[in-house]
Design an enzyme around this catalytic site. Structure first.
Site, PDB file in Angstrom:
ATOM      1  N   GLY A 123       0.670  -1.783   0.339  1.00  0.00           N
ATOM      2  CA  GLY A 123       0.767   0.109   0.136  1.00  0.00           C
ATOM      3  C   GLY A 123       0.625   1.215  -0.303  1.00  0.00           C
ATOM      4  O   GLY A 123       0.003   2.326  -0.192  1.00  0.00           O
ATOM      5  N   PRO A 161       6.664  12.785  -2.560  1.00  0.00           N
ATOM      6  CA  PRO A 161       5.328  13.813  -1.984  1.00  0.00           C
ATOM      7  C   PRO A 161       3.956  12.980  -1.670  1.00  0.00           C
ATOM      8  O   PRO A 161       3.843  13.072  -0.472  1.00  0.00           O
ATOM      9  CB  PRO A 161       5.837  15.268  -2.386  1.00  0.00           C
ATOM     10  CG  PRO A 161       6.461  15.424  -3.049  1.00  0.00           C
ATOM     11  CD  PRO A 161       6.586  13.607  -4.616  1.00  0.00           C
ATOM     12  N   LYS A 170      15.824   7.501   4.530  1.00  0.00           N
ATOM     13  CA  LYS A 170      15.193   7.328   5.554  1.00  0.00           C
ATOM     14  C   LYS A 170      14.402   6.087   5.896  1.00  0.00           C
ATOM     15  O   LYS A 170      14.220   5.062   6.685  1.00  0.00           O
ATOM     16  CB  LYS A 170      15.603   8.007   6.569  1.00  0.00           C
ATOM     17  CG  LYS A 170      16.446   8.745   6.965  1.00  0.00           C
ATOM     18  CD  LYS A 170      16.128   9.671   7.959  1.00  0.00           C
ATOM     19  CE  LYS A 170      17.871  10.442   8.405  1.00  0.00           C
ATOM     20  NZ  LYS A 170      17.705  11.154  10.514  1.00  0.00           N
ATOM     21  N   GLY A 171      13.500   6.423   5.632  1.00  0.00           N
ATOM     22  CA  GLY A 171      12.224   5.226   5.301  1.00  0.00           C
ATOM     23  C   GLY A 171      11.522   5.679   6.713  1.00  0.00           C
ATOM     24  O   GLY A 171      11.519   7.018   7.177  1.00  0.00           O
ATOM     25  N   GLU A 228       7.265   3.569   8.965  1.00  0.00           N
ATOM     26  CA  GLU A 228       7.003   3.066  10.104  1.00  0.00           C
ATOM     27  C   GLU A 228       6.795   4.636  11.677  1.00  0.00           C
ATOM     28  O   GLU A 228       6.085   4.456  11.948  1.00  0.00           O
ATOM     29  CB  GLU A 228       7.834   2.688  10.658  1.00  0.00           C
ATOM     30  CG  GLU A 228       8.227   1.054  10.314  1.00  0.00           C
ATOM     31  CD  GLU A 228       7.222   0.334  10.208  1.00  0.00           C
ATOM     32  OE1 GLU A 228       7.132   0.320  11.172  1.00  0.00           O
ATOM     33  OE2 GLU A 228       7.539  -0.360   9.354  1.00  0.00           O
TER      34      GLU A 228
END
Length: 731
Positions: free
Chosen positions: A460, A625, A694-695, A698
């Site tokens: 997703g 973005p 950086k991801g 989470e």
């Protein structure tokens, strides 16, 4: 080589797979049309612990359409070799249908296979199972914990005794379930000794490896396919028993078998975020400079595996202090094994630490943001490494300005609008920047179009789109001329699609593969006497819109199509790779946020309504973005659920989950979702990976629950240390 122009990366592009999804053309695990497939339904244990003493399947077998009923009484014995590369926690796996033991309520004790789903469902209800039941242990507070994992620096106990200001706080965090829109499902088909599985999973490679060990097959004899995942949030990060059951049923019947878990079965057929009992003691001087923290953490795990998550690092590196002690104790219970859930470990730790920091700020009469600024570390004090980037001060500044933090009254219950008490809160979120080995195959065809294949999943966040953007810019193509294929174990291997590592790991491999192909084309051109670029230094050539040209003379160049056709090349191809994090690390890598919340609490009824939320993120380079904003909204909405709604309830008499449905297990709906805004700080982290990312999947969840809890305190003066925050706690 000259830097490639960046037209796609950083642009707010729509999802490349959006049309497939809204028109129903995207195929999920249960939707593949496998010729001759029959249906399987699992029979679940109705006790929480004990043994199966008898299993009568005669009525089920007599039902029209039923082919087989498989249980421990007639199932073939499976080898279950060790699989050191899997995501399985330490311990022994749940070996389905291999003995008569029942280890938790809902454990598969039989499976019915029939020619229709309806026949299988009804026949499953006809299977009569008798048990020798024992009293299960399912209460975290009454069970004996395992030996703790510990961490320490300095002398926390002595520092706490001498601290000018001390807090001793206890917290309880409820178990949460993932509840993705798509249920977990598997279709399994055998072709001789080769197994093909269409499975809802976040790691096709891991599921392949697990099935190869369970059935004692070479890895290349198992293929796992899963191009689309309808949400997972961590629930698909390992191979669950139902996948093994489907493959076993297919082998026994000689037919392809489809097995789809019901919503109720997903509460014990897959994992969950474990509950915590968490004691935190902290000490500071009278100006709020932290001197010590002592963490005691108990969390649930299953009796047959030891599940742990990264709940300790936040307490070691988030704030500066000389003395820290930690003890993390898994508590074995008669439950199925937990699994990672969005923001795993860090979200649970953040609720405790950030709630305590807010309590300390109130006790000292210091603004909560100022208290956090006073305790900013200069390095990661857990290992002495410099931070690759750490822009929490910027997050505070931007967030306070954009949210209107100056309007917050530090006195609880001071802001009232009619019957509603209004409050504002802030909290910090942090999550580790994970990077692991990954590969991607890149092919540029003579027609000027490119194909990228990699085993990564997309549950997703927009992996198809973000990888297309990286590939398009690296190859100098338009997005429309790049096709990305995902979710097949035959593709080059990748790490699990979780832990916010896909963009850094897989994206870097895609970038490497595309760079190699582009360089191949450039070398072909500069060595081709018929090319307009013959003799031009390779470092002076860039590609834009599928056309190679001299950087300082755009008129001098040619297209990929012309170059490859003239040289009789059908395609150029390369295998891109990313080596993962170096060992040892030279920096400390984390993404950060400052999350702000405004709530309204009904003074009479205790109802909590979130009115506004803002997240400001230090997450490195943002590839897309539009996707990033979507991630932030999703993470904040999930955090609202954790803070106010989500709570798995267990009947400790038999281990049954009482609210195993979406009528009783509450998740946020549109009416619960307020004005949400996300701001990503400009920047990149080139120390982390070649893309500088950086991801962010989470970190956007971490810090949401404590921000809401802190806002509730500001509104009401009631300090809530138990999640979710209920009406009863506020009355």
């Amino acid at each position: 080589m000259s830097p490639q122009p960046q037209a796609a990366v950083g642009a707010p592009l729509p999802r490349v797979d959006g049309r497939l999804k809204v028109t129903g053309q995207a195929q999920y695990a249960a939707e593949f049309d496998v010729d001759g497939a029959v249906h399987a339904v699992i029979v679940d244990a109705s006790i929480g612990r004990g043994r199966v003493t008898s299993l009568d399947a005669r009525a089920a077998l007599e039902h029209p359409g039923v082919l087989r009923v498989i249980s421990h009484r007639n199932a073939p014995k499976l080898p279950y070799r060790d699989n050191p590369g899997s995501n399985n926690p330490p311990g022994r796996r749940l070996r389905v249908f291999q003995d008569d033991k029942v280890l938790f309520h809902g454990q598969p004790v039989a499976v019915v296979i029939a020619t229709s789903l309806e026949a299988a469902q009804h026949a499953a209800s006809l299977v009569q199972v008798r048990y020798d039941a024992e009293e299960p242990s399912t209460d975290l507070h009454k069970a004996e914990p395992d030996k703790p994992t510990t961490y320490g620096r300095g002398d926390a106990e002595a520092a706490l005794r001498s601290a000018a200001v001390r807090l001793d706080l206890t917290y309880e965090l409820a178990r949460n379930h993932h509840n993705p829109m798509e249920p977990h499902a598997t279709i399994a088909r055998w072709d001789g000794d080769k197994l093909t599985v269409w499975d809802k999973t976040q790691w096709v490679v891991g599921t392949r490896d697990e099935l190869s060990t369970v059935f004692d097959l070479p890895k290349d004899s198992v293929r796992v396919i899963n191009p689309f995942v309808g949400g997972a949030f961590g629930s698909g990060l390992r191979c669950w028993p139902h996948t093994v059951v489907a493959a076993l049923a297919a082998r026994v019947t000689g037919r392809p078998v489809k097995l789809v878990l019901s919503r109720r079965q997903m509460y014990f057929g897959t994992g969950f975020r474990p509950s915590y009992a968490y004691r935190l003691r902290l000490g500071s001087d009278r100006r709020g400079r932290l001197t010590a923290m002592a963490h005691e953490m108990d969390s649930e795990t299953s009796s047959y595996e030891t599940f742990t998550e990264t709940v300790m690092p936040a307490g070691q590196m988030l704030y500066s202090m000389p003395h820290v002690s930690q003890a993390y104790r898994p508590v074995p219970l008669d439950v199925n094994t937990p699994i990672w859930m969005r923001g795993p470990g860090f979200a649970s730790a953040a609720f405790v630490i950030e709630s305590a920091m807010d309590e300390l700020a109130h006790k000292l009469g210091v603004d909560p943001i100022e208290l956090r600024r006073r305790n900013e570390p200069n390095e990661d004090e857990s290992n002495g490494l410099p931070f690759s980037t750490r822009r929490l001060r910027d997050c505070y500044t931007v967030g306070a300005r954009e949210f209107g933090w100056h309007r917050r009254n530090p006195k609880p219950r001071a802001w009232r609008e009619g019957d509603w008490l209004i409050g504002m809160g802030v909290a910090v979120g942090v999550y580790e920047t994970q990077r692991n080995q990954a590969q991607a195959r890149v092919r540029l065809d003579a027609d000027g179009k490119a194909l990228v294949e990699t085993a990564a999943s997309d549950m997703g966040p927009g992996t198809y789109t973000s990888q297309t953007q990286v590939a398009a810019d690296a190859l100098g193509l338009t997005v429309r001329t790049v096709t990305v294929r995902l979710g097949d174990s035959l593709f080059p291997p990748t790490p699990p699609h979780g832990g916010s590592q896909t963009m850094a790991s897989v994206g870097s491999a895609v970038l490497d593969g595309c760079d190699q192909v582009r360089r191949q084309a450039i070398q072909l051109a500069v060595g081709d006497r018929e090319s307009p670029l013959y003799g031009v230094p390779a470092a002076d050539i860039v590609v834009r819109g599928g056309r190679l040209h001299a950087k300082n003379n755009p008129a001098r160049g040619e297209t990929y199509r012309n170059l490859l056709t003239r040289n009789d090349r059908s395609h150029l191809e390369a295998l891109g790779s990313f080596a993962g994090a170096p060992s040892p690390e030279r920096h400390s890598f984390y993404a950060y946020n400052a999350t702000f919340a405004e709530v309204a609490v009904d003074a009479t009824l205790g109802l909590v309504r979130v009115r506004r939320m803002l997240g400001v993120y230090d997450a490195g380079r943002i590839i897309s973005p539009k996707l990033a904003e979507s991630q932030a909204i999703g993470g904040i909405v999930g955090g609202i659920g954790t803070a106010l709604l989500e709570h798995t309830v267990t009947d400790h008499r038999d281990g049954r989950i009482v609210n195993a449905n979406l009528a009783d297990y509450l998740v946020p709906v549109n009416a619960d979702v307020p004005d949400v805004k996300a701001i990503y700080l400009d920047g990149e982290d080139r120390e982390a990976d070649p893309l500088g990312v950086k991801g962010l999947g989470e970190v956007v969840h971490v810090g949401v629950a404590p921000a809401i809890a802190n806002a509730v305190f500001n509104a009401t003066g009631r300090r809530i240390r138990r999640l979710p925050i209920t009406v009863e706690a506020l009355l």
